[in-house]
Design a protein around this motif. Structure first.
Motif, PDB file in Angstrom:
ATOM      1  N   SER A 176     -37.692  -5.479  22.195  1.00  0.00           N
ATOM      2  CA  SER A 176     -36.446  -5.811  21.685  1.00  0.00           C
ATOM      3  C   SER A 176     -35.952  -4.767  20.394  1.00  0.00           C
ATOM      4  CB  SER A 176     -36.805  -7.246  20.724  1.00  0.00           C
ATOM      5  OG  SER A 176     -37.938  -7.099  19.786  1.00  0.00           O
ATOM      6  N   GLN A 177     -36.917  -3.699  20.415  1.00  0.00           N
ATOM      7  CA  GLN A 177     -36.533  -2.756  19.449  1.00  0.00           C
ATOM      8  C   GLN A 177     -35.942  -1.574  19.829  1.00  0.00           C
ATOM      9  OE1 GLN A 177     -37.608  -3.857  15.968  1.00  0.00           O
ATOM     10  NE2 GLN A 177     -37.922  -5.385  17.566  1.00  0.00           N
ATOM     11  N   GLN A 441     -42.382  -2.653  14.465  1.00  0.00           N
ATOM     12  CA  GLN A 441     -43.218  -2.257  15.462  1.00  0.00           C
ATOM     13  C   GLN A 441     -43.784  -0.789  15.313  1.00  0.00           C
ATOM     14  OE1 GLN A 441     -41.763   0.177  17.871  1.00  0.00           O
ATOM     15  NE2 GLN A 441     -43.506   0.321  19.159  1.00  0.00           N
ATOM     16  N   ASN A 442     -42.756   0.173  14.907  1.00  0.00           N
ATOM     17  CA  ASN A 442     -42.962   1.347  14.672  1.00  0.00           C
ATOM     18  C   ASN A 442     -44.356   1.767  13.642  1.00  0.00           C
ATOM     19  OD1 ASN A 442     -42.162   4.315  13.002  1.00  0.00           O
ATOM     20  ND2 ASN A 442     -42.479   4.354  15.187  1.00  0.00           N
ATOM     21  N   TYR A 443     -44.561   0.809  12.712  1.00  0.00           N
ATOM     22  CA  TYR A 443     -45.779   0.874  12.029  1.00  0.00           C
ATOM     23  C   TYR A 443     -47.019   0.232  12.764  1.00  0.00           C
ATOM     24  CZ  TYR A 443     -42.956   2.523   8.040  1.00  0.00           C
ATOM     25  OH  TYR A 443     -41.875   3.282   7.424  1.00  0.00           O
ATOM     26  N   LEU A 444     -46.763  -1.087  12.797  1.00  0.00           N
ATOM     27  CA  LEU A 444     -47.926  -1.794  13.321  1.00  0.00           C
ATOM     28  C   LEU A 444     -48.564  -1.641  14.695  1.00  0.00           C
ATOM     29  CD1 LEU A 444     -46.390  -5.285  12.284  1.00  0.00           C
ATOM     30  CD2 LEU A 444     -47.876  -3.982  11.049  1.00  0.00           C
ATOM     31  N   GLU A 445     -47.622  -1.170  15.710  1.00  0.00           N
ATOM     32  CA  GLU A 445     -48.383  -0.980  16.857  1.00  0.00           C
ATOM     33  C   GLU A 445     -48.903   0.543  17.144  1.00  0.00           C
ATOM     34  OE1 GLU A 445     -47.423  -1.375  21.683  1.00  0.00           O
ATOM     35  OE2 GLU A 445     -45.683  -1.840  20.146  1.00  0.00           O
ATOM     36  N   TYR A 446     -48.340   1.340  16.420  1.00  0.00           N
ATOM     37  CA  TYR A 446     -48.659   2.795  16.421  1.00  0.00           C
ATOM     38  C   TYR A 446     -50.070   2.969  15.543  1.00  0.00           C
ATOM     39  CZ  TYR A 446     -44.470   4.381  18.852  1.00  0.00           C
ATOM     40  OH  TYR A 446     -43.440   4.587  19.695  1.00  0.00           O
ATOM     41  N   GLN A 447     -50.269   2.318  14.454  1.00  0.00           N
ATOM     42  CA  GLN A 447     -51.184   2.573  13.665  1.00  0.00           C
ATOM     43  C   GLN A 447     -52.303   1.341  13.940  1.00  0.00           C
ATOM     44  OE1 GLN A 447     -50.773   4.821   9.858  1.00  0.00           O
ATOM     45  NE2 GLN A 447     -49.037   2.955   9.441  1.00  0.00           N
ATOM     46  N   TRP A 448     -52.113   0.158  14.168  1.00  0.00           N
ATOM     47  CA  TRP A 448     -53.159  -0.715  14.294  1.00  0.00           C
ATOM     48  C   TRP A 448     -52.995  -1.332  15.703  1.00  0.00           C
ATOM     49  CZ3 TRP A 448     -50.218  -0.153  10.041  1.00  0.00           C
ATOM     50  CH2 TRP A 448     -50.803  -0.099   8.781  1.00  0.00           C
ATOM     51  N   LEU A 465     -47.927  -8.783  18.714  1.00  0.00           N
ATOM     52  CA  LEU A 465     -47.265  -7.475  18.792  1.00  0.00           C
ATOM     53  C   LEU A 465     -46.382  -7.727  20.379  1.00  0.00           C
ATOM     54  CD1 LEU A 465     -49.062  -4.343  17.794  1.00  0.00           C
ATOM     55  CD2 LEU A 465     -47.277  -5.560  16.564  1.00  0.00           C
ATOM     56  N   GLU A 466     -47.210  -8.083  21.224  1.00  0.00           N
ATOM     57  CA  GLU A 466     -46.488  -8.338  22.616  1.00  0.00           C
ATOM     58  C   GLU A 466     -45.524  -9.334  22.772  1.00  0.00           C
ATOM     59  OE1 GLU A 466     -47.684  -9.015  27.205  1.00  0.00           O
ATOM     60  OE2 GLU A 466     -49.390  -8.653  25.673  1.00  0.00           O
ATOM     61  N   GLN A 467     -45.663 -10.411  21.868  1.00  0.00           N
ATOM     62  CA  GLN A 467     -44.723 -11.411  21.890  1.00  0.00           C
ATOM     63  C   GLN A 467     -43.382 -10.728  21.046  1.00  0.00           C
ATOM     64  OE1 GLN A 467     -46.164 -15.196  20.473  1.00  0.00           O
ATOM     65  NE2 GLN A 467     -47.955 -14.730  21.098  1.00  0.00           N
ATOM     66  N   ALA A 468     -43.679 -10.224  19.910  1.00  0.00           N
ATOM     67  CA  ALA A 468     -42.548  -9.671  18.925  1.00  0.00           C
ATOM     68  C   ALA A 468     -41.740  -8.613  19.836  1.00  0.00           C
ATOM     69  CB  ALA A 468     -42.975  -8.909  17.846  1.00  0.00           C
ATOM     70  N   ALA A 476     -35.366 -12.203  16.183  1.00  0.00           N
ATOM     71  CA  ALA A 476     -36.199 -13.195  16.490  1.00  0.00           C
ATOM     72  C   ALA A 476     -37.647 -12.635  16.347  1.00  0.00           C
ATOM     73  CB  ALA A 476     -35.886 -13.674  17.761  1.00  0.00           C
ATOM     74  N   SER A 477     -37.850 -11.210  16.430  1.00  0.00           N
ATOM     75  CA  SER A 477     -39.049 -10.547  16.381  1.00  0.00           C
ATOM     76  C   SER A 477     -39.843 -10.464  14.968  1.00  0.00           C
ATOM     77  CB  SER A 477     -38.742  -9.125  16.938  1.00  0.00           C
ATOM     78  OG  SER A 477     -38.073  -8.169  16.076  1.00  0.00           O
ATOM     79  N   LEU A 478     -38.981 -10.514  14.063  1.00  0.00           N
ATOM     80  CA  LEU A 478     -39.524 -10.317  12.685  1.00  0.00           C
ATOM     81  C   LEU A 478     -40.530 -11.476  12.212  1.00  0.00           C
ATOM     82  CD1 LEU A 478     -36.392  -9.141  10.613  1.00  0.00           C
ATOM     83  CD2 LEU A 478     -38.049  -7.947  11.758  1.00  0.00           C
ATOM     84  N   PRO A 479     -40.414 -12.576  12.416  1.00  0.00           N
ATOM     85  CA  PRO A 479     -41.434 -13.521  12.054  1.00  0.00           C
ATOM     86  C   PRO A 479     -42.830 -13.359  12.747  1.00  0.00           C
ATOM     87  CG  PRO A 479     -39.467 -14.719  12.478  1.00  0.00           C
ATOM     88  CD  PRO A 479     -39.311 -13.482  12.760  1.00  0.00           C
ATOM     89  N   LEU A 480     -42.933 -12.822  14.046  1.00  0.00           N
ATOM     90  CA  LEU A 480     -43.886 -12.324  14.850  1.00  0.00           C
ATOM     91  C   LEU A 480     -44.600 -11.242  14.528  1.00  0.00           C
ATOM     92  CD1 LEU A 480     -42.335 -13.301  18.445  1.00  0.00           C
ATOM     93  CD2 LEU A 480     -43.930 -14.416  17.145  1.00  0.00           C
ATOM     94  N   TYR A 481     -43.780 -10.307  13.862  1.00  0.00           N
ATOM     95  CA  TYR A 481     -44.500  -9.063  13.367  1.00  0.00           C
ATOM     96  C   TYR A 481     -45.263  -9.525  12.115  1.00  0.00           C
ATOM     97  CZ  TYR A 481     -41.988  -5.883  16.747  1.00  0.00           C
ATOM     98  OH  TYR A 481     -41.550  -5.241  18.130  1.00  0.00           O
TER      99      TYR A 481
END
Length: 530
Positions: A176-177, A441-448, A465-468, A476-481
């Motif tokens: 989505s990003q 996603q740029n913060y959460l996926e790359y670092q965590w 993360l995959e759902q977001a 729609a992705s923000l609540p999941l992130y």
């Protein structure tokens, strides 16, 4: 969607210190009107090929020379630039319509093929370009980047040039990003002329943006650009020319700004921020940046396996006191894993775990069984402030938790990321994140996310993360992130500390200055006419 861990060391080390520049051109004694050109302070870039640099210094120049498919507005939302539209019905197959009748500085038309050629060159493993990993979620990437042996292809199978103005991109999974990522310099187009001599192109790139090179790059001295005669886009330059002068020290750049020898400095040293605000008045601009500092834990060391211990460390650190002492109050203490400029940011996402509370910290520390052995704190020697704030952290951990044996492990900047990648650290370490694009996603996926530096694993986090990433829209992705962020904050494998603030200043010569966290917008600036 799972993004590759092929994140170049240059990106992690890149700082938001956009500094350097040339002095302005005052009116001459002959009474002629002042030239409509200005100067920008800068540090020497590493490259000027869009796919081969993640340096913020380089990007300042390239943002003037190139239009990517989209740009980011002041609020961080995508605004169409070289693209007329970016659309998808399933978040996996994207259609990018390129605006017709646009041209490069050499007169060559900007087409869908121009983008495909540039992206393929960046994604092709043997080229070794810095931004290669940006295309890891495009179909065919693995064929261009095999673990062993020669590539089976030199073009991404997920890029289809439908016609001159249509590029179809097929990703490996819904993402989505994707429209936001297209604002990054890695997605700029390159003309066919570039591929005749890529080394020469790196010294004098031909772009499709509001400015063009005015002569070749004069290393460690200056880069000069002028208004493009072929540009017909929305970012038409108002000034005739801009000169970037290279500074090795931001302190020297600030001295030159005060003396009128440079017109724009985008990162005033924190120690000089209060003075600059007083001297410059409304020509001093403070903007929340996309860069964050963290304290990471090596969870592969069993001594740091307990979340309560890590939370105790967090609550024992007085973020505001460190920011005041080391950064003269110019940075913002953080209780979120995201920078304030990122959609989905919540100021108090961390809750009590990020609130300075020595008594509760000690109680939690004792309940967790405390810490045995020497506590080694790791940081690089790239900037004196790193040791300053690590010293403050050490003193607070000694005082508030009773950890007596603390030692510093100051690593040469050239070796620091290698040390962390190879998991040679056996204690908390300084982690810095420089935003590529404003997405959680740029913060959460790359670092965590999967393969993270801490050795932290959480299946629920990865699933969110995959759902977001697969959500039907950014909204729609923000609540999941945010749910994923809550999990990471609860387990605290890495402690958020503070957000960098960009302290900028400009001379009285300039008007139309519109700095944002995403761009210097040099095209809007012009010189006041006498």
């Amino acid at each position: 969607m799972r993004v590759s861990r092929r994140r170049a060391a240059a990106l992690a080390a890149a700082m938001t210190m956009l500094i350097g520049g040339c002095g302005g051109s005052p009116s001459g004694s002959d009474g002629k009107a002042e030239a409509n050109e200005f100067s920008v302070a800068l540090t020497e870039p590493d490259h000027l090929t869009p796919g081969n640099t993640s340096s913020s210094y380089s990007i300042t120049v390239l943002d003037a020379l190139f239009d990517t498919p989209v740009h980011l507005g002041a609020d961080g939302t995508p605004v169409m630039a070289a693209a007329e539209s970016v659309s998808s019905t399933d978040q996996k197959v994207w259609t990018i319509k390129i605006k017709p009748d646009r041209r490069f500085a050499n007169g060559e038309p900007v087409t869908a093929q121009s983008f495909a050629d540039s992206w393929n060159a960046t994604a092709y493993g043997p080229n070794g370009w810095t931004n290669n990993y940006y295309f890891a979620n495009v179909e065919g990437y693995d064929a261009l980047n095999p673990e062993e042996g020669e590539p089976a292809a030199d073009k991404l199978s997920g890029l289809e040039v439908v016609d001159d103005t249509t590029l179809r991109v097929t990703l490996t999974a819904p993402f989505s990003q994707f429209p936001i990522t297209l604002a990054y310099i890695a997605f700029a187009p390159m003309p066919k002329a570039a591929f005749a001599d890529l080394e020469a192109y790196d010294q004098a790139p031909i772009g499709n943006g509001p400015f063009v090179m005015d002569g070749a790059w004069e290393h460690n001295k200056q880069i000069r650009v002028k208004r493009s005669p072929t540009y017909t886009g929305e970012r038409a330059a108002k000034a005739d020319a801009v000169t970037f002068k290279m500074y090795a020290s931001r302190d020297t750049a600030y001295t030159d700004l005060r003396a009128g020898r440079v017109d724009l400095l985008q990162t005033i040293p924190p120690a000089s921020a209060a003075e600059a605000k007083r001297l410059l008045g409304d020509r001093f601009v403070a903007i929340a940046g996309g860069t964050m500092d963290y304290l990471g834990f090596p969870l592969f060391d069993k001594r740091f396996a307990g979340a309560d211990l890590r939370r105790a460390f967090s609550m024992a650190i007085d973020r505001q006191a460190i920011v005041d002492a080391v950064y003269d109050g110019t940075f913002q203490p953080m209780a979120s894993l995201l920078a304030p400029v990122v959609p989905g940011y919540r100021a108090d996402a961390c809750g009590a775990a990020c609130v300075y509370d020595p008594a509760k910290a000690k109680q939690l520390y004792d309940q967790a069984g405390g810490f045995s052995g020497t506590l080694n704190l790791y940081f690089s020697n790239a900037d004196p402030s790193y040791e300053q704030w690590m010293t403050a952290v050490a003193n607070q951990l000694k005082q508030n938790l009773g950890i007596a044996d603390i030692k510093f492990r100051k690593i040469p900047a050239s070796d620091y990321l290698t040390t962390l990648r190879q998991r040679k650290e056996d204690g908390p370490y300084r982690q810095n994140w420089v935003m590529d694009y404003p997405s959680p996603q740029n913060y959460l996926e790359y670092q965590w996310g999967e393969g993270n530096r801490m050795g932290w694993e959480n299946k629920e986090f990865d699933a969110l993360l995959e759902q977001a990433n697969s959500a039907p829209s950014l909204e729609a992705s923000l609540p999941l992130y945010q749910k994923a962020e809550d999990i990471a904050l609860a387990e605290m494998p890495m402690i958020p500390l503070w957000n960098w603030q960009d302290q900028s200043g400009f001379s009285a010569r300039l008007q139309g200055v519109e700095l944002t966290p995403y761009s210097a917008n040099l095209h809007t600036i012009t010189v006041k006419r006498s």
